[in-house]
Design a protein around this motif. Sequence first.
Motif, PDB file in Angstrom:
ATOM      1  N   VAL A  77       0.867  -1.175   0.000  1.00 26.14           N
ATOM      2  CA  VAL A  77       0.000   0.000   0.000  1.00 26.14           C
ATOM      3  C   VAL A  77       0.905   1.226   0.000  1.00 26.14           C
ATOM      4  CG1 VAL A  77      -1.812   1.261   1.210  1.00 26.14           C
ATOM      5  CG2 VAL A  77      -1.770  -1.229   1.298  1.00 26.14           C
ATOM      6  N   PRO A  78       0.981   1.947  -1.114  1.00 24.50           N
ATOM      7  CA  PRO A  78       1.850   3.124  -1.163  1.00 24.50           C
ATOM      8  C   PRO A  78       1.396   4.195  -0.168  1.00 24.50           C
ATOM      9  CG  PRO A  78       1.138   2.510  -3.362  1.00 24.50           C
ATOM     10  CD  PRO A  78       0.345   1.690  -2.391  1.00 24.50           C
ATOM     11  N   LEU A  79       2.350   4.796   0.493  1.00 27.14           N
ATOM     12  CA  LEU A  79       2.055   5.851   1.468  1.00 27.14           C
ATOM     13  C   LEU A  79       1.395   7.053   0.784  1.00 27.14           C
ATOM     14  CD1 LEU A  79       2.285   6.616   4.418  1.00 27.14           C
ATOM     15  CD2 LEU A  79       4.535   7.579   3.926  1.00 27.14           C
ATOM     16  N   VAL A  80       1.732   7.274  -0.474  1.00 28.44           N
ATOM     17  CA  VAL A  80       1.126   8.377  -1.217  1.00 28.44           C
ATOM     18  C   VAL A  80      -0.384   8.158  -1.350  1.00 28.44           C
ATOM     19  CG1 VAL A  80       1.067   9.529  -3.464  1.00 28.44           C
ATOM     20  CG2 VAL A  80       3.244   8.859  -2.480  1.00 28.44           C
ATOM     21  N   SER A  81      -0.806   6.925  -1.524  1.00 26.60           N
ATOM     22  CA  SER A  81      -2.235   6.621  -1.626  1.00 26.60           C
ATOM     23  C   SER A  81      -2.954   6.886  -0.317  1.00 26.60           C
ATOM     24  CB  SER A  81      -2.446   5.164  -2.018  1.00 26.60           C
ATOM     25  OG  SER A  81      -1.849   4.888  -3.242  1.00 26.60           O
ATOM     26  N   VAL A  82      -2.331   6.525   0.784  1.00 25.07           N
ATOM     27  CA  VAL A  82      -2.925   6.747   2.104  1.00 25.07           C
ATOM     28  C   VAL A  82      -3.054   8.252   2.362  1.00 25.07           C
ATOM     29  CG1 VAL A  82      -2.602   6.407   4.579  1.00 25.07           C
ATOM     30  CG2 VAL A  82      -2.090   4.553   2.989  1.00 25.07           C
ATOM     31  N   ALA A  83      -1.990   8.992   2.107  1.00 28.24           N
ATOM     32  CA  ALA A  83      -2.019  10.443   2.317  1.00 28.24           C
ATOM     33  C   ALA A  83      -3.013  11.114   1.373  1.00 28.24           C
ATOM     34  CB  ALA A  83      -0.621  11.025   2.118  1.00 28.24           C
ATOM     35  N   GLY A  84      -3.069  10.642   0.138  1.00 31.09           N
ATOM     36  CA  GLY A  84      -4.013  11.213  -0.830  1.00 31.09           C
ATOM     37  C   GLY A  84      -5.460  10.986  -0.438  1.00 31.09           C
ATOM     38  N   GLY A  85      -5.765   9.824   0.124  1.00 28.55           N
ATOM     39  CA  GLY A  85      -7.127   9.548   0.574  1.00 28.55           C
ATOM     40  C   GLY A  85      -7.548  10.455   1.711  1.00 28.55           C
ATOM     41  N   CYS A  86      -6.657  10.648   2.668  1.00 25.59           N
ATOM     42  CA  CYS A  86      -6.966  11.541   3.798  1.00 25.59           C
ATOM     43  C   CYS A  86      -7.076  12.987   3.337  1.00 25.59           C
ATOM     44  CB  CYS A  86      -5.890  11.418   4.874  1.00 25.59           C
ATOM     45  SG  CYS A  86      -5.868   9.817   5.683  1.00 25.59           S
ATOM     46  N   PHE A  87      -6.158  13.419   2.486  1.00 25.40           N
ATOM     47  CA  PHE A  87      -6.186  14.794   1.990  1.00 25.40           C
ATOM     48  C   PHE A  87      -7.432  15.055   1.147  1.00 25.40           C
ATOM     49  CE2 PHE A  87      -5.053  18.010  -1.221  1.00 25.40           C
ATOM     50  CZ  PHE A  87      -4.792  19.068  -0.372  1.00 25.40           C
ATOM     51  N   GLY A  88      -7.802  14.091   0.308  1.00 30.20           N
ATOM     52  CA  GLY A  88      -9.004  14.251  -0.512  1.00 30.20           C
ATOM     53  C   GLY A  88     -10.261  14.387   0.337  1.00 30.20           C
ATOM     54  N   ALA A  89     -10.336  13.617   1.411  1.00 29.63           N
ATOM     55  CA  ALA A  89     -11.497  13.716   2.298  1.00 29.63           C
ATOM     56  C   ALA A  89     -11.558  15.080   2.970  1.00 29.63           C
ATOM     57  CB  ALA A  89     -11.450  12.613   3.346  1.00 29.63           C
ATOM     58  N   LEU A  90     -10.424  15.614   3.372  1.00 31.93           N
ATOM     59  CA  LEU A  90     -10.407  16.946   3.980  1.00 31.93           C
ATOM     60  C   LEU A  90     -10.851  18.019   2.994  1.00 31.93           C
ATOM     61  CD1 LEU A  90      -7.193  16.996   6.180  1.00 31.93           C
ATOM     62  CD2 LEU A  90      -9.555  17.184   6.932  1.00 31.93           C
ATOM     63  N   VAL A  91     -10.395  17.928   1.755  1.00 28.43           N
ATOM     64  CA  VAL A  91     -10.778  18.916   0.748  1.00 28.43           C
ATOM     65  C   VAL A  91     -12.285  18.849   0.481  1.00 28.43           C
ATOM     66  CG1 VAL A  91     -10.529  19.548  -1.689  1.00 28.43           C
ATOM     67  CG2 VAL A  91      -8.508  19.033  -0.323  1.00 28.43           C
ATOM     68  N   VAL A  92     -12.809  17.644   0.334  1.00 35.06           N
ATOM     69  CA  VAL A  92     -14.254  17.495   0.106  1.00 35.06           C
ATOM     70  C   VAL A  92     -15.036  18.030   1.302  1.00 35.06           C
ATOM     71  CG1 VAL A  92     -16.101  15.792  -0.138  1.00 35.06           C
ATOM     72  CG2 VAL A  92     -14.048  15.604  -1.529  1.00 35.06           C
ATOM     73  N   GLY A  93     -14.566  17.747   2.516  1.00 30.45           N
ATOM     74  CA  GLY A  93     -15.236  18.251   3.711  1.00 30.45           C
ATOM     75  C   GLY A  93     -15.205  19.755   3.798  1.00 30.45           C
ATOM     76  N   MET A  94     -14.106  20.367   3.393  1.00 28.90           N
ATOM     77  CA  MET A  94     -14.024  21.818   3.422  1.00 28.90           C
ATOM     78  C   MET A  94     -14.979  22.442   2.413  1.00 28.90           C
ATOM     79  SD  MET A  94      -9.925  22.257   3.961  1.00 28.90           S
ATOM     80  CE  MET A  94      -9.865  23.998   3.651  1.00 28.90           C
ATOM     81  N   VAL A  95     -15.007  21.895   1.220  1.00 29.95           N
ATOM     82  CA  VAL A  95     -15.888  22.448   0.194  1.00 29.95           C
ATOM     83  C   VAL A  95     -17.351  22.209   0.550  1.00 29.95           C
ATOM     84  CG1 VAL A  95     -16.598  22.219  -2.221  1.00 29.95           C
ATOM     85  CG2 VAL A  95     -14.173  22.273  -1.632  1.00 29.95           C
ATOM     86  N   ALA A  96     -17.664  21.002   1.013  1.00 31.55           N
ATOM     87  CA  ALA A  96     -19.058  20.654   1.291  1.00 31.55           C
ATOM     88  C   ALA A  96     -19.559  21.224   2.605  1.00 31.55           C
ATOM     89  CB  ALA A  96     -19.213  19.131   1.308  1.00 31.55           C
ATOM     90  N   GLY A  97     -18.681  21.530   3.537  1.00 31.28           N
ATOM     91  CA  GLY A  97     -19.129  21.994   4.844  1.00 31.28           C
ATOM     92  C   GLY A  97     -18.827  23.443   5.164  1.00 31.28           C
ATOM     93  N   VAL A  98     -17.661  23.907   4.770  1.00 28.47           N
ATOM     94  CA  VAL A  98     -17.256  25.257   5.144  1.00 28.47           C
ATOM     95  C   VAL A  98     -18.039  26.303   4.355  1.00 28.47           C
ATOM     96  CG1 VAL A  98     -15.323  26.869   5.171  1.00 28.47           C
ATOM     97  CG2 VAL A  98     -14.987  24.521   5.891  1.00 28.47           C
ATOM     98  N   TYR A  99     -18.147  26.132   3.063  1.00 25.64           N
ATOM     99  CA  TYR A  99     -18.850  27.133   2.265  1.00 25.64           C
ATOM    100  C   TYR A  99     -20.299  27.319   2.706  1.00 25.64           C
ATOM    101  CZ  TYR A  99     -21.162  29.377  -1.637  1.00 25.64           C
ATOM    102  OH  TYR A  99     -21.948  30.211  -2.400  1.00 25.64           O
ATOM    103  N   PRO A 100     -21.092  26.261   2.866  1.00 26.08           N
ATOM    104  CA  PRO A 100     -22.464  26.470   3.341  1.00 26.08           C
ATOM    105  C   PRO A 100     -22.535  27.052   4.753  1.00 26.08           C
ATOM    106  CG  PRO A 100     -22.279  24.308   2.356  1.00 26.08           C
ATOM    107  CD  PRO A 100     -20.897  24.864   2.464  1.00 26.08           C
ATOM    108  N   SER A 101     -21.603  26.686   5.618  1.00 22.30           N
ATOM    109  CA  SER A 101     -21.663  27.218   6.979  1.00 22.30           C
ATOM    110  C   SER A 101     -21.340  28.712   7.001  1.00 22.30           C
ATOM    111  CB  SER A 101     -20.719  26.456   7.900  1.00 22.30           C
ATOM    112  OG  SER A 101     -19.381  26.716   7.585  1.00 22.30           O
ATOM    113  N   VAL A 102     -20.379  29.136   6.201  1.00 18.24           N
ATOM    114  CA  VAL A 102     -20.062  30.561   6.135  1.00 18.24           C
ATOM    115  C   VAL A 102     -21.226  31.325   5.516  1.00 18.24           C
ATOM    116  CG1 VAL A 102     -18.546  32.251   5.024  1.00 18.24           C
ATOM    117  CG2 VAL A 102     -17.578  30.218   6.099  1.00 18.24           C
TER     118      VAL A 102
END
Length: 116
Positions: A77-102
């Motif tokens: 399991v490449p470490l880049v894949s693990v980091a990319g999965g976590c980073f992608g989830a954070l980006v989606v959460g920011m777009v889906a949650g931060v913009y509507p809350s602001v």
Amino acid sequence: MHRGLRRLVAGVDVRLRRGGQPQREDRVAGPGHRQSPSDALATESVALSGLGGLVGTLLGVLATIGYATSQGWPPVVPLVSVAGGCFGALVVGMVAGVYPSVRASRLTPTDARSTT
């Protein structure tokens, strides 16, 4: 760690039962420190998406290791894949949650009531 996770899940459960509307106690970050509603909602959405990203990535890694082991392959399991999965989830959460809350925090309570 366990106590903090329990508080996070309990806070989400209470928020869902109340219809997602922040109450006064949701806006207070701690003793002597006030936090704006948009900051509190943004922090919550990023924290929950990060937690979901970690759990999802962990499940994906475990599934990959399990399948590779069952086939007799060496699990890789490449470490880049693990980091990319976590980073992608954070980006989606920011777009889906931060913009509507602001956006919602800029509405007055009467305007927010009239749009529903």
